[in-house]
Scaffold this motif. Structure first.
Motif, PDB file in Angstrom:
ATOM      1  N   ASN A  56      95.952  12.219 -47.358  1.00  0.00           N
ATOM      2  CA  ASN A  56      97.188  11.446 -47.264  1.00  0.00           C
ATOM      3  C   ASN A  56      98.426  12.324 -47.252  1.00  0.00           C
ATOM      4  N   ASP A  57      98.428  13.378 -48.065  1.00  0.00           N
ATOM      5  CA  ASP A  57      99.578  14.279 -48.058  1.00  0.00           C
ATOM      6  C   ASP A  57      99.742  14.954 -46.703  1.00  0.00           C
ATOM      7  N   GLU A  58      98.646  15.432 -46.145  1.00  0.00           N
ATOM      8  CA  GLU A  58      98.719  16.158 -44.875  1.00  0.00           C
ATOM      9  C   GLU A  58      99.016  15.236 -43.704  1.00  0.00           C
ATOM     10  N   THR A  80      88.696  12.016 -43.129  1.00  0.00           N
ATOM     11  CA  THR A  80      88.386  12.473 -44.480  1.00  0.00           C
ATOM     12  C   THR A  80      86.910  12.796 -44.622  1.00  0.00           C
ATOM     13  N   GLU A 129      89.404  17.228 -46.866  1.00  0.00           N
ATOM     14  CA  GLU A 129      89.103  16.684 -48.187  1.00  0.00           C
ATOM     15  C   GLU A 129      89.969  15.452 -48.449  1.00  0.00           C
ATOM     16  N   SER A 130      89.361  14.420 -48.979  1.00  0.00           N
ATOM     17  CA  SER A 130      90.087  13.162 -49.189  1.00  0.00           C
ATOM     18  C   SER A 130      91.276  13.322 -50.134  1.00  0.00           C
ATOM     19  N   ALA A 131      91.200  14.257 -51.054  1.00  0.00           N
ATOM     20  CA  ALA A 131      92.290  14.451 -52.016  1.00  0.00           C
ATOM     21  C   ALA A 131      93.584  14.911 -51.336  1.00  0.00           C
ATOM     22  N   THR A 132      93.478  15.584 -50.201  1.00  0.00           N
ATOM     23  CA  THR A 132      94.669  16.092 -49.518  1.00  0.00           C
ATOM     24  C   THR A 132      94.975  15.354 -48.216  1.00  0.00           C
ATOM     25  N   GLY A 190      85.438  12.755 -47.370  1.00  0.00           N
ATOM     26  CA  GLY A 190      84.920  11.910 -48.433  1.00  0.00           C
ATOM     27  C   GLY A 190      84.735  10.463 -48.013  1.00  0.00           C
ATOM     28  N   ASP A 191      84.658  10.194 -46.713  1.00  0.00           N
ATOM     29  CA  ASP A 191      84.552   8.829 -46.212  1.00  0.00           C
ATOM     30  C   ASP A 191      83.299   8.644 -45.354  1.00  0.00           C
TER      31      ASP A 191
END
Length: 175
Positions: free
Chosen positions: A58-60, A22, A53-56, A24-25
């Protein structure tokens, strides 16, 4: 590792793969990515680094299409079940936590049974068997573990510190 160990692990023709982390980490994800890239190069593995991007993320990662990725996990409960069942049970494959798409019926059955068993000795035996299988198959490679160290004096009472790094001070007493 010593040089001789790396030599034995070397892949003669090598290969290239991608490592996702990520964006964002910082600095953990990017630091791990850079270190892995440097170390794997020593055994002919080229690691392409890809921040997401951290927002996506987990989904990916839940789609199971990434060959390597960095993830973090914090147990909410101080129990092996909370650290293993979500990550390694075949009932949780994909976005439910088992991002590795690891599917082993013995592991799944042992985790289910251990979660129901009141006999501590039998439960420990089941969790140990699961750990042995996970280690043998190198399902995940743990890189580090954060320790939650809170100094206290003997006159502090009813302070609760959870593995999630939460500290509950509502009922704290001194004296």
């Amino acid at each position: 590792m010593r040089r001789s160990t790396w030599t034995r692990l070397a892949t003669p023709h090598g290969f290239t793969t991608t490592f996702y982390y990520t964006s964002g980490d910082p600095p953990i994800g990017s630091s791990i990515a850079t270190i892995l890239q440097q170390q794997l190069a020593r055994i002919n593995i080229t690691l392409k680094l890809q921040s997401v991007e951290s927002a996506t993320f987990n989904d990916e990662v839940g789609l199971g299409q990434w060959p390597m990725f960095y993830e973090g996990w914090v147990n909410l409960l101080a129990t092996p079940d909370d650290g293993m069942r979500p990550l390694f049970s075949s009932l949780n494959i994909g976005i439910y936590g088992n991002y590795n798409y690891f599917n082993n019926s013995t592991v799944t059955n042992d985790l289910i049974q251990a979660g129901k068993d009141y006999n501590q000795t039998q439960r420990d035996k089941l969790y140990q068997q699961v750990q042995d299988i996970l280690a043998q198959q190198a399902v995940e490679v743990p890189l580090f573990n954060l320790e939650n160290v809170i100094p206290m004096t003997t006159n502090v009472h009813d302070l609760y510190i959870y593995p999630t790094f939460d500290i509950f001070v509502y009922q704290v007493k001194m004296g």
